[in-house]
Write a protein that holds these residues in place. Structure first.
Motif, PDB file in Angstrom:
ATOM      1  N   GLN A 117       0.831  -1.204   0.000  1.00 47.33           N
ATOM      2  CA  GLN A 117       0.000   0.000   0.000  1.00 47.33           C
ATOM      3  C   GLN A 117       0.867   1.256   0.000  1.00 47.33           C
ATOM      4  OE1 GLN A 117      -2.760  -0.296   3.276  1.00 47.33           O
ATOM      5  NE2 GLN A 117      -4.076  -1.732   2.203  1.00 47.33           N
ATOM      6  N   TYR A 118       1.961   1.216   0.753  1.00 52.43           N
ATOM      7  CA  TYR A 118       2.858   2.368   0.767  1.00 52.43           C
ATOM      8  C   TYR A 118       3.454   2.600  -0.621  1.00 52.43           C
ATOM      9  CZ  TYR A 118       6.726   5.480   1.603  1.00 52.43           C
ATOM     10  OH  TYR A 118       7.587   6.544   1.510  1.00 52.43           O
ATOM     11  N   LYS A 119       3.889   1.519  -1.273  1.00 56.26           N
ATOM     12  CA  LYS A 119       4.493   1.650  -2.604  1.00 56.26           C
ATOM     13  C   LYS A 119       3.506   2.237  -3.607  1.00 56.26           C
ATOM     14  CE  LYS A 119       5.376  -2.038  -5.117  1.00 56.26           C
ATOM     15  NZ  LYS A 119       6.020  -3.258  -5.663  1.00 56.26           N
ATOM     16  N   ASP A 120       2.238   1.811  -3.529  1.00 59.54           N
ATOM     17  CA  ASP A 120       1.216   2.350  -4.422  1.00 59.54           C
ATOM     18  C   ASP A 120       1.051   3.856  -4.223  1.00 59.54           C
ATOM     19  OD1 ASP A 120       0.772  -0.094  -5.526  1.00 59.54           O
ATOM     20  OD2 ASP A 120      -1.089  -0.505  -4.444  1.00 59.54           O
ATOM     21  N   LYS A 121       0.974   4.272  -2.954  1.00 52.55           N
ATOM     22  CA  LYS A 121       0.801   5.700  -2.667  1.00 52.55           C
ATOM     23  C   LYS A 121       2.043   6.492  -3.087  1.00 52.55           C
ATOM     24  CE  LYS A 121      -2.313   4.968   1.261  1.00 52.55           C
ATOM     25  NZ  LYS A 121      -2.497   5.088   2.721  1.00 52.55           N
TER      26      LYS A 121
END
Length: 237
Positions: A117-121
């Motif tokens: 999720q962090y990588k997507d954001k």
């Protein structure tokens, strides 16, 4: 690549976090330090995008480092990985801008979800300069407005909302194409056995269409997403 600093006083735990991180695409380990003093020195010398931070350490604790980062206006994100489970510390971490909070001991699936999720954001902010409300809700806050009175129903035993969300996120990226259990397991770093349970359940809900293909060796189940049925899972997320 997202540059990561691990701040953890227990060498064994730090090694586990390092190994977990190596399983994640798009991340590189910048370093490992074992106390807040060394972390501050590292941040003053090296570029870091994300810190995996423990709370309990000798000397200053992790929340003091997080406060220092915000005070110095450093452009660094922080995910807490800690045994600190009391309300006061969790609230303080969130108020200081922690992007996620993992309580030890945790499963690799939860670690994977936090970093995915962090990588997507991170990638989204790199690409976009302006957002509308729909983009923020869908891509950043992962929120959907539910009609008043709509119930949130518990998932069957053995399934969790966070992992279901992770699986659905990957499935959406494969819209319009066939995919197998192995495809989803490889992208989510969740075991094939677990992925199979989620795909079977989504098929039961009508969100996926399942087909069986026979070839050399064991038969393989393939799936396609029925996008118009995605609303069937909203009540579980």
């Amino acid at each position: 690549m997202i540059k990561v600093l691990i701040v953890e006083d227990d060498p064994m735990v730090a090694e586990f976090n390092k190994r977990y991180l190596k399983e994640m695409k798009g991340f590189s380990l910048s370093g490992i330090v074992h106390n807040v003093k060394d972390a501050r020195e590292f941040l003053n010398k090296e570029e870091v995008n994300l810190i995996l931070l423990d709370v309990y350490m000798p000397g200053a604790n992790g929340l003091e480092l997080l406060h220092f980062i915000r005070e110095q206006k450093m452009e660094v994100d922080v995910i807490l990985i800690t045994a600190a489970a009391d309300t006061e510390k969790i609230q303080k971490a969130l108020r200081l801008g922690a992007v996620d909070y993992l309580i030890k001991p945790f499963e690799f699936e939860r670690f994977n979800q936090a970093l995915a999720q962090y990588k997507d954001k991170y990638a989204l902010f790199e690409k976009r300069e302006v957002f509308n409300q729909e983009d923020l809700d869908d891509r950043i806050f992962h929120s959907e407005q539910r009609p008043s009175g709509e119930l949130i129903i518990d998932l069957p035993k053995g399934l969790t909302s966070s992992t279901l969300q992770n699986v659905i996120h990957v499935i959406k990226s494969k819209e319009g194409s066939l995919f197998s259990t192995d495809d989803i397991a490889e992208s989510t770093y969740i075991s094939r056995v677990s992925v199979r349970k989620y795909l079977k359940y989504l098929t039961h809900l009508g969100v996926l269409e399942e087909s069986l293909t026979y070839g050399i060796g064991r038969p393989v189940y393939f799936y396609t997403l029925k996008k118009d049925k995605l609303s069937q899972v909203n009540m579980y997320l």
